[in-house]
Design an enzyme around this catalytic site. Structure first.
Site, PDB file in Angstrom:
ATOM      1  N   ASP A  69       0.855  -1.185   0.000  1.00 43.21           N
ATOM      2  CA  ASP A  69       0.000   0.000   0.000  1.00 43.21           C
ATOM      3  C   ASP A  69       0.895   1.239   0.000  1.00 43.21           C
ATOM      4  OD1 ASP A  69      -1.782   2.064   0.896  1.00 43.21           O
ATOM      5  OD2 ASP A  69      -3.118   0.445   1.558  1.00 43.21           O
ATOM      6  N   PHE A 122      -1.347   6.108 -10.183  1.00 46.18           N
ATOM      7  CA  PHE A 122      -2.760   5.770 -10.360  1.00 46.18           C
ATOM      8  C   PHE A 122      -3.403   5.343  -9.042  1.00 46.18           C
ATOM      9  CE2 PHE A 122      -0.923   4.608 -14.551  1.00 46.18           C
ATOM     10  CZ  PHE A 122      -1.730   5.379 -15.368  1.00 46.18           C
ATOM     11  N   SER A 170      -8.665  14.550 -12.899  1.00 45.18           N
ATOM     12  CA  SER A 170      -9.964  14.275 -13.515  1.00 45.18           C
ATOM     13  C   SER A 170     -10.638  15.567 -13.932  1.00 45.18           C
ATOM     14  CB  SER A 170     -10.819  13.558 -12.463  1.00 45.18           C
ATOM     15  OG  SER A 170     -12.178  13.579 -12.825  1.00 45.18           O
ATOM     16  N   TYR A 226     -14.145  12.577  -3.071  1.00 39.82           N
ATOM     17  CA  TYR A 226     -13.284  12.065  -4.138  1.00 39.82           C
ATOM     18  C   TYR A 226     -12.784  13.219  -5.013  1.00 39.82           C
ATOM     19  CZ  TYR A 226     -12.244  10.608  -8.869  1.00 39.82           C
ATOM     20  OH  TYR A 226     -11.651  10.496 -10.102  1.00 39.82           O
ATOM     21  N   LYS A 286      -8.813  15.110  -5.684  1.00 40.06           N
ATOM     22  CA  LYS A 286      -8.105  15.425  -6.941  1.00 40.06           C
ATOM     23  C   LYS A 286      -7.630  16.885  -6.915  1.00 40.06           C
ATOM     24  CE  LYS A 286      -8.353  11.389  -8.749  1.00 40.06           C
ATOM     25  NZ  LYS A 286      -7.140  10.548  -8.725  1.00 40.06           N
TER      26      LYS A 286
END
Ligand code: UFG
Length: 345
Positions: free
Chosen positions: A61, A84, A128, A153, A157
């Site tokens: 991890d 990623f 994103s 989420y 980003k």
């Protein structure tokens, strides 16, 4: 000349695995770190079948600093990172914000922290189009305003982009390319790797292909009363192999000092918006397979329309997303059929 080794975090996942394939095809030695929280190690077999090379793999991890240090000690030749590794479900992030902030932020900070002392020159970050929220104007350029995030989420980003900017501004001897993806879809044309969602898919295309094959009864189209030509939402669906290729170019820029500045940001999209109903049509005409669907109410939090102006990536990276949507649909379908053939679903 031998190419530099690239560390791909989350390289067993959907976009990660396709990128590992393109990196290996371009001659880069790769080491993957992945905790397999949302992926399966069989993907490594698929990568090997396509490229003939099994990437080195460390199951760990990235929030585990000691594991990362051990990895850099074992692979002192890593010069670039593509990050990623992140949690990515919008709805889940609303339920479990701490998990999202912990995973996504700590992963990035650990990597940035270790890069200079291990001679790593640059990091490509998966961002994103979610950072643009509901844009006032389409298509969006990299200069379009960043909107307040509507989910933890999305906020990770935005914060990650800011962390990278602050670290580089502080004088850290590293570079970064931030890639803002639109809606990645499809699978490798070999059908050896593709998207493998856990449980009921939240995203449109995996839900669609699972409906087409009969795993789901019916696809729900979330809303037909938006201010768009057919009333359904519009997105910029980009083929995952096109997307993967952009990462190879980005890495190359960072490592060969071609970057114009220490931080570069690129929209990765096709420049074409497609509505949900148009995507269903594209799938049906490309494959000849019908998708049972019905119109239902809007999904909370959905953006009405967003598509990219990819001119910056086209001009500066010399990259375009040029896979026709019909090919992307056929590849997604071939992958769904392959999952059935292998008895996975
Ligand atoms: N949709 C349906 N039915 C479904 C699933 C989706 O009609 O069963 C519609 C959605 O309402 C939306 C479109 O299909 O209009 C695309 O939905 P996705 O869930 O596939 O993708 P989103 O654009 O909502 O989200 C994606 C990524 C996020 C990212 C976001 C950025 O999944 O990680 O783009 O805008 F944050």
């Amino acid at each position: 000349m031998n190419k530099d080794r690239i560390l791909v975090t989350g390289g067993v996942g959907y976009i990660g695995s396709h990128t590992v394939v393109e990196l290996q095809k371009a001659g880069y030695p790769v080491v993957i770190i992945d905790n397999l929280s949302n992926s399966n190690r069989d993907v490594l077999d698929g990568i090997e079948r396509i490229t003939g090379i099994r990437p080195d793999f460390v199951e760990a991890d990235c929030t585990d600093m000691e594991a990362l240090k051990a990895l850099f000690a074992k692979y002192p030749d890593i010069r670039g990172i593509i990050n990623f590794a992140a949690s990515k479900a919008v709805g889940e992030s609303v339920q479990k914000p701490i998990l999202y902030y912990r995973n996504n932020l700590n992963t990035l900070m650990n990597l940035l922290d270790l890069m200079p002392t291990h001679g790593v020159k640059g990091i490509v970050f998966s961002s994103s189009c979610t950072v643009y929220g509901e844009p006032d104007v389409n298509p969006v350029t990299e200069q379009s305003p960043i909107k307040t995030a509507t989910s933890p989420y999305g906020n990770t980003k935005q914060i990650c982009e800011e962390i990278i900017t602050d670290v580089i501004r502080s004088g850290a001897p590293i570079k970064s390319v931030i890639l803002r993806y639109f809606n990645p879809v499809g699978a490798h044309p070999s059908a050896e790797i593709g998207e493998l969602p856990n449980g009921v898919p939240q995203n449109l295309l995996p839900y669609l292909t699972q409906t087409a094959i009969g795993i789901r009864k019916e696809l729900s189209v979330f809303g037909d009363d938006y201010n768009t030509p057919d009333g359904s939402c519009i997105r910029d669906y980009i083929d995952v192999v096109d997307l993967a290729k952009a990462h190879v170019i980005a890495v190359e820029r960072m490592l060969t000092e071609k970057s114009e500045s220490s931080i570069e940001i690129f929209n990765l999209g096709t420049g074409n918006g497609l509505s949900v109903l148009q995507l269903i049509n594209a799938f049906e005409s490309a494959t000849g397979v019908k998708v049972p669907h019905k119109i239902v109410g809007r999904r909370e939090g959905d953006i009405e329309k967003v598509w990219a102006n990819p001119a910056h990536a086209n001009n500066v990276l010399g990259w375009t997303a040029d896979t026709p949507i019909e090919d992307t649909m056929r590849n997604a379908w071939a992958w769904q059929l392959k999952l059935r053939e292998r008895g996975i679903m």
